[in-house]
Design an enzyme around this catalytic site. Structure first.
Site, PDB file in Angstrom:
ATOM      1  N   LYS A  98       0.878  -1.173   0.000  1.00 64.48           N
ATOM      2  CA  LYS A  98       0.000   0.000   0.000  1.00 64.48           C
ATOM      3  C   LYS A  98       0.907   1.211   0.000  1.00 64.48           C
ATOM      4  O   LYS A  98       1.666   1.445   0.943  1.00 64.48           O
ATOM      5  CB  LYS A  98      -0.908   0.003   1.225  1.00 64.48           C
ATOM      6  CG  LYS A  98      -1.799   1.219   1.266  1.00 64.48           C
ATOM      7  CD  LYS A  98      -2.963   1.085   2.229  1.00 64.48           C
ATOM      8  CE  LYS A  98      -3.835   2.313   2.145  1.00 64.48           C
ATOM      9  NZ  LYS A  98      -3.750   3.155   3.342  1.00 64.48           N
ATOM     10  N   GLY A 159      -8.274  10.329   9.140  1.00 65.43           N
ATOM     11  CA  GLY A 159      -8.502  10.509  10.561  1.00 65.43           C
ATOM     12  C   GLY A 159      -9.618  11.475  10.896  1.00 65.43           C
ATOM     13  O   GLY A 159      -9.948  11.671  12.064  1.00 65.43           O
ATOM     14  N   ALA A 185      -9.606   6.354   3.803  1.00 63.55           N
ATOM     15  CA  ALA A 185      -9.490   7.609   4.577  1.00 63.55           C
ATOM     16  C   ALA A 185     -10.799   8.368   4.615  1.00 63.55           C
ATOM     17  O   ALA A 185     -11.451   8.580   3.609  1.00 63.55           O
ATOM     18  CB  ALA A 185      -8.407   8.519   4.019  1.00 63.55           C
ATOM     19  N   GLY A 186     -11.151   8.786   5.822  1.00 66.11           N
ATOM     20  CA  GLY A 186     -12.326   9.618   6.013  1.00 66.11           C
ATOM     21  C   GLY A 186     -13.550   8.839   6.466  1.00 66.11           C
ATOM     22  O   GLY A 186     -14.496   9.422   6.983  1.00 66.11           O
ATOM     23  N   ASN A 207      -9.704   1.884   9.268  1.00 63.95           N
ATOM     24  CA  ASN A 207      -8.806   1.571  10.374  1.00 63.95           C
ATOM     25  C   ASN A 207      -9.183   2.385  11.608  1.00 63.95           C
ATOM     26  O   ASN A 207      -9.734   1.854  12.565  1.00 63.95           O
ATOM     27  CB  ASN A 207      -7.344   1.822   9.954  1.00 63.95           C
ATOM     28  CG  ASN A 207      -6.353   1.444  11.043  1.00 63.95           C
ATOM     29  OD1 ASN A 207      -6.701   1.193  12.188  1.00 63.95           O
ATOM     30  ND2 ASN A 207      -5.087   1.397  10.690  1.00 63.95           N
ATOM     31  N   THR A 208      -8.939   3.693  11.556  1.00 60.63           N
ATOM     32  CA  THR A 208      -9.160   4.540  12.741  1.00 60.63           C
ATOM     33  C   THR A 208     -10.547   4.348  13.349  1.00 60.63           C
ATOM     34  O   THR A 208     -10.686   4.214  14.560  1.00 60.63           O
ATOM     35  CB  THR A 208      -9.006   6.032  12.358  1.00 60.63           C
ATOM     36  OG1 THR A 208      -7.740   6.219  11.740  1.00 60.63           O
ATOM     37  CG2 THR A 208      -9.116   6.920  13.579  1.00 60.63           C
TER      38      THR A 208
END
Lengths: 257, 257, 257, 257
Positions: A98, A159, A185-186, A207-208
């Protein structure tokens, strides 16, 4: 349901990719990853003891259905990314990477120029390249042209948990792409993940939002279900937005008879 | 998971309520309703042959887990709604009623004044009243005060499929309500249903988005999963929106060693 | 430009209505109100020394172009609102009243039921009634029917500065209304005010966003200009949203010749 | 107000830049451009008779306050852009160029890679380069580093009139940039232009939304006012979004005394 996702030589039954960062413990991470039923999990190279094959985290994620996807998070330019990918290939015995290049430590936004350069080089070196990039439709086509096996446009600043702020651009990317589109992301809530899938994304990476939830294992399940729900809805086709209700005949006439 | 929803004397395991309108056939409707695993299904009184207990649709929906919820769609004022509810009670042998009063045939938006008046009267008459209303927090408290067993605020104009346009108001309603909050109208995609549940709604009602999909049975499954996903996420607590990424340590130092 | 707004017997050249609350000083308030070129300014009855005509604030706002609009902010039910309006009529020698009934001290959201009841009563008592309400299209028609001279739907929770969260409903209200539609509450930036005017609102009321700005006088000017800009744009008709660019002929052919 | 914008050697009093495309007639275009009070107007090179200085359009736009900004619209790569800019420099006697490189004729989205390459080359050749690009914060910094005198990120796909879909990214760009940030593309209404200015953009470029309005001259005025309003609001500082109203003391106690 026989609705699998093919990237390079691998076939995925799950369209939810996850990560290993920000969990409160390795044990929680492991349980959440397994609960998500994800088959592809990113691992920051910097978290891996590259000289030590028996690295703790890797042992935990050792399962036949689970592929590790080293990421180059933390590098600032193409040259560093290529070097990091090579280290990862040796350490983790995988040619998947990645590709994340973000020179700005505050917002961690990707560098379009360096990412394209690194992708081209890594493809030549035999890597399966999964680039994290802006929701930039022209850049996505260029990455496809140099041989990236998918594109990973962002939905919102990493994030931020803000959801698909870039949806107008994601729709164009999905319309034009010949390789899988994975929204990265987001995504801060299962509804965001479902939204991405409803637009026609091939997968999402989360993930986050799982890791920092109060209950990561339950949240992983929620994302798994939302991704499946969004995928089914995409295939069953959503009704379009409309301005009016369809007028139905008033009950009054009935009541008056 | 022991996370049931109580309304009056009934306990629901599913937080997805559905409807019977706009399906292309009774058979498709039946299959979609069963696929949704919904336990509460609204039926427009005008579609029921009130004098004929063996009405075709009712036979199809005859199942132990399934409760019929007659709605008063089509009435324009409280008096008509009360009369319709009474007819429904006789015809369907249920004292539950979904109260819908919308004088405007174009947008089918609810009438706050008549809805409150009808709710008060129907409660006195022994009905379990589920009122469809604007996302009006003060009105919701008033309906609760006169004995409505839940409130059903809209997310967007009915049939618009636009999602939770009223989310700022739904959040206030959810914060203040002592009765279940069920988001009704406007939910056009599984992601919208998940969003409602993530906000803390107790259930959602979805009809058009399932019925007019190209594949209503698959869409019903998608909504079922999305509602469960949203509920789990609500309980596991979502991460908040943020402006920045959390800066992670650069890989560079590692690469340079 | 001969584009005036008529409410009852008054003709307004400005479509920006303002308020007097939350300013840091009476002097700043006065300067901001004058800078806004507003011709209608709401005054909370509770801020007026009703027994004293020479009240400080009223003296400051004494100008031929400026009409005072007492509001009933703080009352919780129709009866109180009617009493407050009568006090205001005596104290300020005006039969105009901005009707605000909000029983909830946290969000200050309007009570639809009590507002309609009070409006009906006040119209009978000879008042020009300007009711602050939800963006509830059916309620707006009912207020019009009982004789309210305009409707004042909210754009977002009062004081939230979030802009036109209710735009889907405002569009319906504007389409259906025979009396002026004035967007009240939620307008936190000149762009929000312009947006309301572009949708076809007849005016906007802005108080908090001007009063709590770091420079209320400059902000008042900004709102004045934005309201005019939005009005002009509405009359000149905006281009619709579109999905594609209109393809233009490539320059390449030209370059190649 | 002494609030000018400096780009290279020019000082602008107006923060609204306009264009010449899509107008129904040259006469309307001229009137709209003058009504906008814009001091910088883009001209597509392909519309200019490059061999003929007395080109009709140029004559119409001949005014001391008005600077022509040739754009490279229609080129597909850096090499073509550089050539087009050189032609324009000769034809229009200006070293300013709006750099637009969009290989895709459907959405006309910019090519990040080619744009950076062309910008670097053009700066070396002595041009004042104004690049039209994605709302990509890292790319904006790179353009600044190679000497672009401003950056022109898009708000939404060009011609879509959807407003500031990229606002989360524009905020980051504005925070980080040392050169003026000019929002280009997607601005379809004066409220969008005001929004861009409120975020802290230094200017906006509007063409389609003026040109295809039913009344381009009036629409040009509306944009002029909205841009000024947004700028004033930015300097006077907007109040933040909030969740609650600030509770005010109830009038009731007063009424009861």
């Amino acid at each position: 349901m026989n609705d699998t996702l093919q990237i390079a030589n691998k076939t995925f039954h799950s369209r939810l990719f996850t990560g290993t960062g920000k969990f409160s413990s390795v044990q929680t991470m492991k349980e959440a990853v397994f609960a998500s039923e994800s088959e592809l999990v990113t691992v920051a190279l910097k978290r891996v003891e590259v000289s030590n094959h028996a690295d703790d985290m890797l042992v935990h994620l050792n399962a036949p259905h689970l592929h590790l996807l080293p990421n180059t998070s933390g590098v600032r330019m193409a040259k560093e990314a290529v070097f990091a990918a090579q280290l990862a290939r040796e350490a983790l015995e995988t040619n998947w990477v990645k590709l994340e290049i973000h020179p700005d430590p505050k917002y961690l936004l990707p560098d379009s120029i360096e990412t394209l350069a690194a992708a081209e080089e890594l493809v030549k070196l035999g890597f399966v390249v999964m680039p994290y990039i802006h929701a930039d439709p022209v850049l996505c086509k260029r990455l496809e042209e140099v041989g990236a096996q998918c594109v990973m446009p962002l939905g919102a600043p990493i994030g931020s948990n803000k959801g698909l702020k870039t949806s107008d651009f994601l729709e164009i990317i999905i319309e034009q792409s010949n390789v899988p589109v994975i929204v990265d992301a987001g995504i801060g809530a299962p509804s965001h993940a479902a939204h991405a899938m409803e637009l026609g994304a091939d997968a999402v990476l989360v993930n986050t939002a799982i890791a920092v939830s109060q209950n990561p294992v339950e949240m992983a399940k929620a994302f798994k279900m939302a991704v499946e729900a969004g995928r089914i809805a995409y295939k069953a086709k959503l009704a379009p937005e409309r301005k009016h209700a369809e007028a139905s005949s008033p009950l009054t006439s009935f009541l008056n008879t």
